[in-house]
Write an enzyme that holds these catalytic residues in place. Structure first.
Site, PDB file in Angstrom:
ATOM      1  N   CYS A 412       0.816  -1.215   0.000  1.00 31.55           N
ATOM      2  CA  CYS A 412       0.000   0.000   0.000  1.00 31.55           C
ATOM      3  C   CYS A 412       0.848   1.262   0.000  1.00 31.55           C
ATOM      4  CB  CYS A 412      -0.951  -0.011   1.195  1.00 31.55           C
ATOM      5  SG  CYS A 412      -0.124  -0.120   2.794  1.00 31.55           S
ATOM      6  N   HIS A 456      -1.970   0.383   7.035  1.00 31.70           N
ATOM      7  CA  HIS A 456      -2.310   0.788   5.673  1.00 31.70           C
ATOM      8  C   HIS A 456      -1.857   2.228   5.453  1.00 31.70           C
ATOM      9  CE1 HIS A 456      -4.327   0.197   1.894  1.00 31.70           C
ATOM     10  NE2 HIS A 456      -5.144   1.241   2.069  1.00 31.70           N
ATOM     11  N   ASP A 472      -7.713   6.170  -2.164  1.00 31.41           N
ATOM     12  CA  ASP A 472      -6.924   4.982  -1.841  1.00 31.41           C
ATOM     13  C   ASP A 472      -6.533   4.282  -3.140  1.00 31.41           C
ATOM     14  OD1 ASP A 472      -5.700   2.796  -0.819  1.00 31.41           O
ATOM     15  OD2 ASP A 472      -7.327   2.180   0.499  1.00 31.41           O
TER      16      ASP A 472
END
Length: 648
Positions: A412, A456, A472
């Site tokens: 991520c 994350h 995201d």
């Protein structure tokens, strides 16, 4: 004239009592050995062995000057290892070695008691490292052995077996248990711990940082440690973004926060909409100041304050488990931005990421609106051969360009960093937000568990008419990560879903037990005490009332103990006597009653005369009883029990 030679006095204590004491010390020091400096455990064991040889072979105790030299060497070794700052590890190591040295000069009852009481203190030091349930259970076992050691010291005639000493030790501890519980629940609580020792290091502390290098977050997926637990109303899994440190500045490889305490503000432009969510977070200690909250909290809890980038900071580093309540909205408009923030949100290092800059410039020329540039970037991640993995290829020179155009596999933080660079290169203010995503619901305890593996990173962009918007980019590559959690996006490590389901159920039960332990034992503070007392109908009791209640209950317990110990009791405690009375009851059912003043041998003689057919078994049982009760031959108790059981 002939001189009379006196026999040398035997060394104190007896060998069996010394072995009890050494067993206690070994048991209590065993968990500490991994925390001690490498040379200290062998030295401690050598001191114990030396004392054993002294008692076993009747050697002389070492002179004081030799023990003093050993102590100076120990101090020198600790100084060379830890320096002048004696923290937790150095202090405990020194105490353990002093116990070993004290054994070598122990020659009377007083010094034995000192070492034994020091072993009780060493039990407490273990809780400076861990307050878990297994640690508490193990230390209870050590306390049982330590108390049995005191019993062995007072058993001068060696009349008690090992089993009897342990049994008597457990009885003594159980008698103290009610007093301990009353003191624990009713003693007035104050906020925070009563005392602290300085922490020597933060090794073993895992969690997020206010700095992020590409590859940092994916390392947390290897950790199963709990970050925090959440109880209350929560949104769907794909909206569970737990906001943490916000990163602004980058040198092309590393990102770090640009704001801290000087950017704390009292009022931010937050315009929430839709449903709100109220919940309570129990945060594990991570030795930093940030507090996590569901994106986006509308105000900081009483334990913290909110920064200009909507991050919640505690008043001091979180060094112990912390509970706080938050209200958040998942739909909002947050348009607070300063001139300094605007400049930082467009900052890029000179001479870095030329290929990424060129791609972003191309998109900016081809698209007239910032939203269209964002859409192009997400399409690029979705349509190109990007892979979501926690074992990405190593990026050596320019991590952003190498990731976007060569390796195209990452975690991520790779996607968040690359997307943020692309937005800044296109003239769109952007920043990275780190935290956690998702979490696993525990149906046993009815709360959400967020672990380090749920760490994350995502991006936020600022648009003039919409404010800060969460983007995201991981969702464009691995939407299952956002919707179902980290376990669904990464390869399964179990043979079948059934294996995973069974293990998950066991993990949920164990975590629910641990959570109860954390909430009501380790975290039992003023708030929990008030809640507990309110359940007992004492809602408005103050310190004076609790003190009076404490005195009354403790006095009642002590008086009850005194009455139980000093007044005659009908209960028979001797196991041999219990068995004998059961034997007498069997004979009474056959009309052979024992007179109250009749001894066992007289009673056996009368029964044998009245019933010659019972003479042999009766005489055998009485003989076993006399051996067990009056000659202290405890090994015959089992044989006596068996003989009475089969007597007809």
């Amino acid at each position: 004239m002939a001189t009379t030679q006196t026999q040398p006095q035997p060394l104190f204590p007896r060998l069996d009592t010394l072995l009890w004491l050494m067993a206690t010390l070994i048991l209590v020091v065993l968990p500490l050995m991994s925390r001690m400096v490498i040379w200290s455990p062998p030295l401690f064991l050598a001191l114990l062995l030396w004392r054993y040889q002294i008692t076993q072979k009747k050697w002389h105790l070492p002179p004081f000057w030799l023990l003093f030299i050993i102590m100076l060497v120990v101090l020198l070794g600790l100084f060379l290892t830890y320096g002048i700052r004696f923290g937790r590890d150095a202090s405990i190591t020194f105490l353990v070695l002093l116990c070993g040295l004290k054994l070598l000069e122990m020659k009377n009852r007083r010094e034995f008691l000192i070492v034994c009481f020091l072993s009780y203190f060493l039990i407490i030091t273990n809780f400076l490292y861990s307050q878990s349930i297994p640690t508490a259970l193990y230390m209870s076992l050590v306390m049982l052995v330590a108390t049995a050691t005191l019993i062995s010291l007072n058993d001068e005639k060696k009349s008690l077996s090992t089993r009897q000493r342990l049994r008597l030790s457990s009885i003594l501890l159980m008698q103290a248990l009610p007093v301990m519980l009353v003191l624990f629940f009713l003693f007035p609580r104050v906020a925070g711990p009563f005392w602290k020792l300085p922490i020597d290091s933060r090794t073993g502390i895992t969690g997020l940082s206010d700095r992020m290098s590409i590859g940092d977050v994916n390392q947390l997926t290897l950790s199963d440690e709990v970050a925090f637990r959440v109880k209350g109303k929560l949104p769907p899994p794909e909206l569970r973004y737990w906001r943490g440190p916000v990163l602004w500045w980058t040198n092309g490889r590393e990102w770090k926060s640009g704001f801290q305490q000087d950017q704390i503000v009292n009022q931010l432009n937050i315009h929430p909409s839709g449903e709100h969510f109220d919940y309570t977070i129990t945060l594990e200690p991570h030795y930093e100041q940030w507090l996590f909250a569901l994106d986006l909290p509308v105000q900081a809890p009483t334990e913290g304050a909110m920064t200009a980038d909507y991050q919640i900071l505690a008043k001091r580093p979180v060094r112990e488990r912390m509970r706080y309540q938050v209200r958040s909205y998942t739909h909002y408009r947050a348009d607070f931005i300063t001139k300094r923030q605007y400049r930082l949100a467009l900052q890029l290092p000179q001479g870095k990421h030329p290929r990424a800059r060129a791609l972003a410039a191309q998109w900016r020329q081809e698209e007239s609106h910032p939203e269209a540039v964002v859409k192009r970037a997400l399409q690029y991640f979705n349509e190109q051969a990007f892979v979501y993995t926690y074992t990405p290829d190593l990026l050596l020179n320019d991590p952003i360009d190498e990731f976007l155009f060569e390796t195209r596999n990452g975690f991520c933080e790779h996607y968040a960093a690359a997307f943020t660079v692309l937005m800044r290169a296109a003239g769109i203010p952007a920043r990275i937000v780190t935290g956690y995503l998702g979490g696993n619901f525990n149906p046993i305890g009815n709360y959400l568990i967020v672990r380090q593996r749920d760490a994350h990173a995502w991006s936020e962009i600022w648009l003039p008419d919409k404010g800060w918007i969460r983007i995201d980019p991981t969702n464009a590559v691995a939407p299952i990560r956002v919707e179902q959690g980290i376990e669904s996006a990464l390869p399964m490590t179990f043979n079948s879903p059934l294996d995973l389901n069974i293990l998950q159920q066991l993990a949920n039960r164990w975590d629910a037990i641990n959570n109860g332990w954390n909430q009501w034992i380790l975290g039992y503070g003023p708030a929990q005490q008030r809640e507990f007392l309110s359940r007992l109908g004492l809602k408005n009791i103050d310190w004076a009332g609790m003190t009076i209640a404490l005195i009354i209950i403790i006095t009642t317990l002590l008086l009850g103990y005194a009455a139980w110990m000093f007044f005659p009791q009908k209960l028979v405690r001797d196991p041999a006597q219990k068995i004998y009375l059961r034997f007498c009851q069997k004979l009474a059912r056959q009309g052979l009653h024992r007179h109250p003043s009749e001894g066992p041998i007289t009673y056996a003689t009368r029964v044998s005369a009245a019933r010659p057919d019972l003479a042999v078994p009766v005489q055998k049982i009485i003989e076993l009883y006399v051996q067990s009760r009056y000659r202290s031959q405890f090994e015959t108790v089992g044989e006596l029990r068996k003989a009475v059981l089969y007597f007809r």
